[in-house]
Design an enzyme around this catalytic site. Structure first.
Site, PDB file in Angstrom:
ATOM      1  N   GLU A   1       0.815  -1.212   0.000  1.00 46.07           N
ATOM      2  CA  GLU A   1       0.000   0.000   0.000  1.00 46.07           C
ATOM      3  C   GLU A   1       0.854   1.269   0.000  1.00 46.07           C
ATOM      4  O   GLU A   1       0.609   2.215   0.746  1.00 46.07           O
ATOM      5  CB  GLU A   1      -0.949   0.002   1.207  1.00 46.07           C
TER       6      GLU A   1
ATOM      7  N   GLU B   1      -7.394  -6.885   0.312  1.00 41.48           N
ATOM      8  CA  GLU B   1      -7.788  -6.896   1.714  1.00 41.48           C
ATOM      9  C   GLU B   1      -9.233  -6.435   1.807  1.00 41.48           C
ATOM     10  O   GLU B   1      -9.547  -5.289   1.471  1.00 41.48           O
ATOM     11  CB  GLU B   1      -6.919  -5.957   2.559  1.00 41.48           C
TER      12      GLU B   1
END
Length: 649
Positions: free
Chosen positions: A211, A290
């Site tokens: 990320e 996720e």
């Protein structure tokens, strides 16, 4: 998982310029310092050879293929250091029984290289054994090697020793960081490279960084991370993972590397996030890297719960649309020892994470199926491939209440201090990393040569301090609350002790780059710096040196001190130690560090695995920075975890 924290993003000090990172560093004469050398052919076949000979998994257009057939990934996240090794198989078997076909885990640099060049892939850190066990239970694996992982762990998974190098900047092209990360990835490749799908193994694909779009915009850095992974022998398919917005994709994705999207919330969030991914990368596979089907806890806040039916409805929609997913978390487990990290927000300067990483996951902290588990299992059962059947549900772990047992004082910290550490002279206070310490406590001691009246200021306190005068507690300071000052009125000759606890380094956002612990700047009295200290580093290792103590030392501690008891068991069983009444501190059972407790909640119990117990006598050691309540302190085991957050005054 930064987008979930709703924190401001920061931009790298080196914006992307579109040039290849390797060429840039080569021009600077630095590439040889941090670019890994290709893996030896005898240990790791080249990508071309591996892919033509034994590749099992591929990304083709908008689809995943496993053994040449379309494959929808139904994954759940589990972290091997957060699960006792003896329970790995039963937890993985539960994942398969819920209908998952894949398990995802990070690789934790801090756990595998606790000191520079000292590698540990044993016991609970045996990543290879975890992957092999998953394979034996019929699960594929997605590996996220970082080297940055976030995951609510200390320093985002970076080893604390990186902070010993002044000015080193993680997640950047700083050649000192790049050299260290390359060494880690190379060692990781040596350990598990042959388990990749490109060589016939269960690791389908691997994530590049983590990320990064929520941290910076340095394209050269991301290209360098890609080069390091390929140079370390990671020749399976790669992907990047970011939150669902154009700005996050802009910073975190890479040309030619698959992109997946992360989100929380319900169906509307899922649909919006997938639209954003399609708009950014229309030709790539549709996958949720996720799906936050739960949440983690901070000390002093309420325990988080999510709507099980909303989670199940979202997964139902994803499967109807043929979208692959990874539940974060399927099983959260426990941040044993010093693993727990911290966050921050616009309104709170510091948010330390609890020891429990239950996450309100489908499988609870002890490995038992929750109502969410059954709701998700029912949904997945409706979307199985032709001929596929769910395995039978295994027996759930048995968690038992354990009888109360007494603990006796071992002695105050001050009384036993010289058994735990030798003092080091220091002109000025310095952070614990300057003394070669990674975790635990640090004590700064000074004999006052003049009366001390006025305002004592601990500049840049990290993170919780107990202030003592001649062994007597005169105050506490809490970084969470922005506290760093205390009024003093002490005579000359007083022994001033500042006991500072490191409560987890921030693991997300721009602040993770400077997370030294202890007192990181100065101690001042009425704006005059106090100098000439004796410093005791207390990582809380070697506690066997406490030994028996004399009667005077065994007097009930009125401040920080140790307590010891014996838990007698006919048969080991999982349980949750009830820590109510014990204030703030740590617990060890048979030498295993269960983690931190704190009476501010929400966590009021500590998971105690049966595999860390034995029939007969079990030694329990408690360190508490404040005396327990009650005339006869005890601990007991509970059959259920306890979450209570007392109302703040």
């Amino acid at each position: 998982m930064p987008p979930r924290h709703r924190l401001p993003t920061s931009r790298s000090t080196r914006p992307g310029r579109g040039a290849a990172a390797a060429a840039l560093l080569m021009a600077l004469g630095l590439a040889a310092q941090w670019l890994p050398q290709p893996a030896r052919a005898a240990e790791a076949p080249s990508a071309a050879t591996a892919s033509t000979a034994t590749a099992r998994f591929a990304i083709q257009g908008g689809r995943f293929l496993l053994d040449g057939r379309p494959f929808v990934i139904r994954s759940g996240e589990m972290h091997y250091p957060r699960i006792p090794r003896a329970a790995w198989r039963e937890r993985l078997r539960m994942a398969r029984a819920m209908g998952l076909n894949t398990v995802t885990t990070y690789a934790f640099w801090s756990q595998h290289e606790p000191e520079p060049g000292q590698w540990d892939f044993s016991g609970n850190r045996d990543l290879r054994a975890f992957i092999r066990t998953a394979q034996e239970e019929g699960l594929q694996v997605i590996l996220r090697p970082g080297p940055y992982v976030c995951a609510e762990v200390d320093f985002g998974g970076f080893p604390a020793w990186l902070l010993r190098t002044p000015g080193l900047r993680v997640r950047s092209l700083d050649p000192r960081f790049m050299a260290a990360s390359a060494r880690f990835l190379q060692r990781l490749g040596d350990e598990i490279g042959d388990l990749q799908s490109s060589r016939g193994g269960p690791i389908l694909m691997l994530q590049v960084e983590n990320e990064y779009g929520s941290f910076g915009q340095d394209r050269d850095y991301m290209q360098a991370m890609l080069a390091q992974m390929r140079g370390a022998g990671f020749d399976a398919p790669l992907f990047t993972s970011d939150g669902g917005s154009e700005s996050l994709f802009e910073g975190g994705t890479l040309p030619g590397v698959a992109a997946v999207v992360n989100f929380g919330g319900g169906l509307a969030d899922a649909q919006a996030s997938l639209r954003a991914l399609r708009a950014w990368r229309p030709e790539g596979p549709a996958m949720v890297g996720e799906y936050w089907a739960g949440w983690f806890d901070h000390w002093g806040e309420r325990h988080h719960r999510s709507d099980a039916q909303a989670n199940a409805d979202t997964v139902d929609w994803l499967l109807r649309e043929g979208v692959s997913f990874n539940l974060y978390m399927f099983h959260g487990g426990t941040s044993f020892g010093w693993l727990a990290g911290a966050n921050y927000s616009a309104s709170e300067p510091y948010q330390p994470d609890t020891t429990s990483y239950d996450y309100d996951a489908a499988l609870d902290e002890a490995g038992r199926p929750s109502p969410k588990f059954h709701a998700l299992r029912a949904v997945i059962a409706r979307h199985l491939s032709p001929g596929e059947r769910l395995p039978a549900l295994p027996p759930a772990p048995v968690v038992r209440a354990l009888p109360a047992f007494a603990l006796q004082p071992v002695g105050t910290l001050v009384a036993v201090l010289d058994r735990l550490a030798k003092p080091q002279a220091s002109r000025r206070v310095r952070p614990m990393e300057a003394f070669g310490q990674n975790h635990g406590y640090i004590l700064y001691r000074k004999q006052l040569d003049a009366p001390a009246r006025g305002k004592l200021v601990l500049s840049e306190l990290r993170d919780h301090a107990v202030v003592m005068a001649d062994g007597r507690v005169i105050g506490t300071l809490d970084r969470r609350l922005g506290q760093n000052a205390l009024a003093l009125d002490l005579p000359a000759g007083t022994r001033l002790d500042l006991l500072v606890e490191a409560m987890g380094r921030i693991g997300f956002g721009s602040r993770l780059v400077d997370e030294h612990k202890g007192i990181t700047r100065s101690v001042r009295l009425n704006d005059q710096e106090l100098l000439d200290w004796q410093v005791y580093t207390l990582p809380m290792t070697g506690l066997e040196r406490l030994g028996p103590t004399d009667a005077a030392a065994r007097a009930a501690p009125q401040g920080p001190g140790f307590w010891r008891g014996t838990l007698q068991l006919a048969q080991p069983a999982d349980s949750f130690l009830d820590t109510r009444g014990w204030g703030k501190g740590q617990v060890w059972v048979n030498g295993q560090h269960l983690g931190r407790f704190w009476n501010i909640g929400p966590q009021q119990s500590l998971y105690l695995p049966a595999s860390w117990l034995r029939a007969g006598a079990n030694e329990v050691l408690v360190f508490s920075t404040q005396p327990p309540t009650g005339a006869a302190p005890t601990l007991q085991g509970l059959a259920e975890p306890l979450y209570e957050t007392p109302d703040r005054p």
